[in-house]
Design a protein around this motif. Structure first.
Motif, PDB file in Angstrom:
ATOM      1  N   ARG A   1      -6.237   4.616  -5.907  1.00 46.20           N
ATOM      2  CA  ARG A   1      -7.357   5.427  -6.384  1.00 46.20           C
ATOM      3  C   ARG A   1      -6.948   6.898  -6.523  1.00 46.20           C
ATOM      4  NH1 ARG A   1     -12.383   3.363  -6.006  1.00 46.20           N
ATOM      5  NH2 ARG A   1     -12.719   5.045  -7.498  1.00 46.20           N
TER       6      ARG A   1
ATOM      7  N   ALA B   1     -11.247  -1.617   3.554  1.00 45.74           N
ATOM      8  CA  ALA B   1     -10.824  -0.276   3.965  1.00 45.74           C
ATOM      9  C   ALA B   1     -10.842   0.569   2.700  1.00 45.74           C
ATOM     10  CB  ALA B   1      -9.421  -0.327   4.571  1.00 45.74           C
TER      11      ALA B   1
ATOM     12  N   ASP C   1      -4.150   8.988  -4.504  1.00 50.05           N
ATOM     13  CA  ASP C   1      -4.822   9.855  -3.534  1.00 50.05           C
ATOM     14  C   ASP C   1      -5.377   9.051  -2.370  1.00 50.05           C
ATOM     15  OD1 ASP C   1      -4.476  12.277  -5.024  1.00 50.05           O
ATOM     16  OD2 ASP C   1      -6.026  11.557  -6.404  1.00 50.05           O
ATOM     17  N   LYS C   2      -5.691   7.771  -2.623  1.00 52.05           N
ATOM     18  CA  LYS C   2      -6.260   6.908  -1.580  1.00 52.05           C
ATOM     19  C   LYS C   2      -5.963   5.479  -1.974  1.00 52.05           C
ATOM     20  CE  LYS C   2      -8.673   6.228   2.128  1.00 52.05           C
ATOM     21  NZ  LYS C   2      -7.816   5.041   2.333  1.00 52.05           N
ATOM     22  N   ILE C   3      -5.726   4.640  -0.985  1.00 53.01           N
ATOM     23  CA  ILE C   3      -5.596   3.208  -1.250  1.00 53.01           C
ATOM     24  C   ILE C   3      -6.883   2.525  -0.822  1.00 53.01           C
ATOM     25  CG2 ILE C   3      -4.245   1.133  -0.813  1.00 53.01           C
ATOM     26  CD1 ILE C   3      -2.711   3.407  -2.237  1.00 53.01           C
ATOM     27  N   ASN C   4      -7.427   1.702  -1.694  1.00 55.76           N
ATOM     28  CA  ASN C   4      -8.577   0.875  -1.327  1.00 55.76           C
ATOM     29  C   ASN C   4      -8.106  -0.560  -1.147  1.00 55.76           C
ATOM     30  OD1 ASN C   4     -11.311   2.341  -3.339  1.00 55.76           O
ATOM     31  ND2 ASN C   4     -10.182   3.147  -1.589  1.00 55.76           N
ATOM     32  N   ILE C   5      -8.442  -1.140  -0.011  1.00 56.08           N
ATOM     33  CA  ILE C   5      -8.026  -2.512   0.308  1.00 56.08           C
ATOM     34  C   ILE C   5      -9.286  -3.317   0.599  1.00 56.08           C
ATOM     35  CG2 ILE C   5      -6.726  -3.967   1.921  1.00 56.08           C
ATOM     36  CD1 ILE C   5      -4.953  -1.556   2.523  1.00 56.08           C
TER      37      ILE C   5
ATOM     38  N   PHE D   1      -1.435   1.678   6.557  1.00 52.69           N
ATOM     39  CA  PHE D   1       0.027   1.706   6.645  1.00 52.69           C
ATOM     40  C   PHE D   1       0.542   2.875   7.484  1.00 52.69           C
ATOM     41  CE2 PHE D   1      -0.539   3.964   2.487  1.00 52.69           C
ATOM     42  CZ  PHE D   1       0.168   5.136   2.765  1.00 52.69           C
TER      43      PHE D   1
ATOM     44  N   SER E   1       0.825  -1.218   0.000  1.00 52.66           N
ATOM     45  CA  SER E   1       0.000   0.000   0.000  1.00 52.66           C
ATOM     46  C   SER E   1       0.854   1.261   0.000  1.00 52.66           C
ATOM     47  CB  SER E   1      -0.903   0.026   1.243  1.00 52.66           C
ATOM     48  OG  SER E   1      -1.761  -1.080   1.273  1.00 52.66           O
ATOM     49  N   ARG E   2       1.926   1.228   0.794  1.00 58.29           N
ATOM     50  CA  ARG E   2       2.772   2.404   0.869  1.00 58.29           C
ATOM     51  C   ARG E   2       3.470   2.659  -0.476  1.00 58.29           C
ATOM     52  NH1 ARG E   2       4.973   5.372   5.030  1.00 58.29           N
ATOM     53  NH2 ARG E   2       4.273   3.904   6.624  1.00 58.29           N
TER      54      ARG E   2
ATOM     55  N   GLU F   1      -4.909   5.759   6.325  1.00 54.22           N
ATOM     56  CA  GLU F   1      -4.477   4.518   5.678  1.00 54.22           C
ATOM     57  C   GLU F   1      -3.929   3.556   6.739  1.00 54.22           C
ATOM     58  OE1 GLU F   1      -4.875   3.935   2.525  1.00 54.22           O
ATOM     59  OE2 GLU F   1      -4.953   5.887   1.529  1.00 54.22           O
TER      60      GLU F   1
ATOM     61  N   ASN G   1     -12.982   6.544   0.544  1.00 53.50           N
ATOM     62  CA  ASN G   1     -12.926   7.562  -0.506  1.00 53.50           C
ATOM     63  C   ASN G   1     -13.778   8.779  -0.166  1.00 53.50           C
ATOM     64  OD1 ASN G   1     -11.442   5.578  -1.775  1.00 53.50           O
ATOM     65  ND2 ASN G   1     -13.083   4.954  -3.151  1.00 53.50           N
TER      66      ASN G   1
ATOM     67  N   ALA H   1       0.915   4.172  -2.749  1.00 49.26           N
ATOM     68  CA  ALA H   1       0.659   5.582  -2.408  1.00 49.26           C
ATOM     69  C   ALA H   1       1.802   6.466  -2.877  1.00 49.26           C
ATOM     70  CB  ALA H   1       0.453   5.726  -0.901  1.00 49.26           C
TER      71      ALA H   1
ATOM     72  N   PRO I   1     -16.525   2.582  -4.966  1.00 49.89           N
ATOM     73  CA  PRO I   1     -15.624   1.434  -5.096  1.00 49.89           C
ATOM     74  C   PRO I   1     -15.549   0.992  -6.558  1.00 49.89           C
ATOM     75  CG  PRO I   1     -17.166   1.116  -3.270  1.00 49.89           C
ATOM     76  CD  PRO I   1     -17.651   2.309  -4.047  1.00 49.89           C
TER      77      PRO I   1
ATOM     78  N   TRP J   1     -14.288   7.176  -9.216  1.00 51.45           N
ATOM     79  CA  TRP J   1     -14.225   7.933  -7.962  1.00 51.45           C
ATOM     80  C   TRP J   1     -15.521   8.673  -7.680  1.00 51.45           C
ATOM     81  CZ3 TRP J   1     -10.640   8.079  -4.133  1.00 51.45           C
ATOM     82  CH2 TRP J   1     -10.796   9.086  -3.172  1.00 51.45           C
ATOM     83  N   PRO J   2     -16.050   8.708  -6.421  1.00 56.55           N
ATOM     84  CA  PRO J   2     -15.494   8.076  -5.225  1.00 56.55           C
ATOM     85  C   PRO J   2     -16.049   6.686  -4.947  1.00 56.55           C
ATOM     86  CG  PRO J   2     -17.286   9.516  -4.578  1.00 56.55           C
ATOM     87  CD  PRO J   2     -17.219   9.546  -6.101  1.00 56.55           C
TER      88      PRO J   2
END
Lengths: 115, 115
Positions: A71, B56, A50-54, B22, A40-41, B20, B59, A44, A81, A78-79
């Motif tokens: 994302r 997670a 701008d955002k991580i979706n997990i 992380f 994720s890092r 996030e 958004n 990013a 899923p 956006w926004p």
């Protein structure tokens, strides 16, 4: 994921017959969140997300797998899923190689790649 | 989540200014996956879920929060993810109390409840 709409990676813990995160033992769970956070890092930072979706869903493919999606406030879904929003746009070979080359440095040897 | 379509709970780590996973430190990440797995196991066992969906996203609401949804092969959105599928159906007070009473035992004192 072969969908150039978003940088979208699926982390598959190398454990057989697991469908839920809670079925992993404590050590494996810790490894999972550490590896998920590393991925994720990198998404990013290196993909300027701008955002991580997990998400761990698995309603269709039961083998445990965790979606990681970079994302952007400018991406086409956006926004919302990403699921069910846009038809997948397959990568060209060049695009695929670019994404893999951007992703791999720093992920380390505990990751294997399948695409 | 005030949506009786599915048993749907949102885990909010009690940390300020985190968007996030992380960004949590190693100890906090371990606590998160332990608490997430405890909640997931209770949903699977006590709510007889066929699958747990964990996500997670964030958004729209940036404060880190993790969705935990008990899914059934018979629910109205199956096998799709729940977002954007059905209008939320608010719980009656009786239904809400029943769900909370089913959820709480075993979750322990590190959880606080807001609904």
């Amino acid at each position: 994921m072969n969908d150039a709409n978003y940088p979208w990676f699926i982390l598959v813990p190398d454990r057989a017959n697991i469908t839920e995160i809670f079925q992993l033992d404590e050590t494996e769970q810790k490894q999972l969140i550490t590896e998920s956070s590393l991925l994720s890092r990198i998404l990013a930072d290196r993909f300027n997300a701008d955002k991580i979706n997990i998400a761990a869903l698995g309603n269709i493919v039961p083998q445990l797998h965790i979606h990681h999606i970079a994302r952007y406030t400018t991406d086409a879904a956006w926004p919302a899923p990403v699921w069910g929003k846009l038809p997948a746009r397959p990568y060209t070979d060049d695009e695929k190689n670019q994404v893999i080359n951007r992703l791999q440095p720093g992920l380390g040897e505990s990751f294997e790649y399948h695409c």
